[in-house]
Design an enzyme around this catalytic site. Structure first.
Site, PDB file in Angstrom:
ATOM      1  CB  CYS A  15      -2.944  -1.126  -2.587  1.00  0.00           C
ATOM      2  SG  CYS A  15      -2.366   0.202  -3.692  1.00  0.00           S
ATOM      3  CG  HIS A  41       0.528  -1.048   0.760  1.00  0.00           C
ATOM      4  ND1 HIS A  41       0.560  -2.175  -0.024  1.00  0.00           N
ATOM      5  CD2 HIS A  41       0.213  -0.027  -0.066  1.00  0.00           C
ATOM      6  CE1 HIS A  41       0.289  -1.860  -1.284  1.00  0.00           C
ATOM      7  NE2 HIS A  41       0.073  -0.552  -1.333  1.00  0.00           N
ATOM      8  CD  GLU A  99       1.033  -4.834   2.318  1.00  0.00           C
ATOM      9  OE1 GLU A  99       1.190  -4.535   1.117  1.00  0.00           O
ATOM     10  OE2 GLU A  99       0.090  -4.390   3.003  1.00  0.00           O
TER      11      GLU A  99
END
Length: 225
Positions: free
Chosen positions: A87, A196, A198
């Site tokens: 991002c 994302h 994560e």
């Protein structure tokens, strides 16, 4: 010894701790790196996390690109260090010219936050070897400046050389050209990804666990290299 993966924190980083957790879940050691330092501390790979570095003032990623640590990172990346920009990190990589193109304001002019289906297009990068080519995954997106743009020559080169790493499916949440969600450099060690991963590493807190492969991929590469 386990692989050591650095996670850079800029003023305004939001997802550095999440990235560090993903590194731990991939059985590697996360190493905190501060943007104002001049030493990568001998890490084996680096993640530039999501957030709003310097509040996205001037232009997303444009100020972070001049952080002291970035000078070291750019040189190391060009020498082959695996680097993942997520991002805002993707924006910083483009501003640093480690990746071509730019990330601009979403075409809808609104912040987008959603669970997003993606197709993994390139499994030869340092960060995607644990996926199958064409594999479809669900990974969250959350951005305001996530529209990937580049001139037509650059887009054609990315497509013809297989450097599109991931592509949006069903919905293009920000208007990115060719539904591009992520790209890599020619060597495949530097990857920029707008979604994302994560936030998709644990079933309890994520939309899926399908983002973990980005982190396990680089750990396996580091262990076997």
């Amino acid at each position: 010894m386990s692989a050591r993966v650095g996670v850079i924190t800029f003023p305004g980083s939001l997802d550095d701790r999440d990235a560090a957790r993903a590194v731990r879940l991939a059985d590697a050691e996360p190493v905190s790196l501060w943007h104002a330092e001049g030493d990568l501390l001998g890490v084996d790979a680096v993640i530039l996390p999501g957030g709003f570095s310097y509040g996205d003032y001037l232009r997303a990623g444009a100020i972070a690109r001049f952080a002291p640590l970035m000078e070291k990172l750019v040189a190391a990346a060009r020498d082959g260090l695996p680097v993942l920009g997520i991002c805002n990190g993707f924006q910083v990589l483009c501003e640093s010219h480690l990746l071509p193109g730019a990330l601009t304001q979403n075409v809808g002019l609104h912040f987008v936050c959603r669970a997003q289906r993606l197709r993994i297009e390139n499994t030869d990068t340092a960060w995607t070897t644990d996926y199958e080519e064409g594999q479809e995954v669900v990974i969250p997106v959350k951005n305001m400046d996530g529209c990937y743009v580049a001139d037509q020559e650059t887009i054609d080169e990315l497509e013809s050389s297989g450097r599109v790493v991931a592509r949006y499916l069903d919905v293009n949440p920000n208007g990115s050209l060719n539904d591009i969600a992520g790209i890599c450099n020619e060597a495949g060690n530097v990857v920029g990804l707008m979604p994302h991963p994560e936030h998709a590493v644990e079933a309890l807190t994520g939309t899926s666990t399908e983002g973990l492969g980005f982190f396990t991929s680089v750990v396996k590469k580091l262990i076997h290299s």
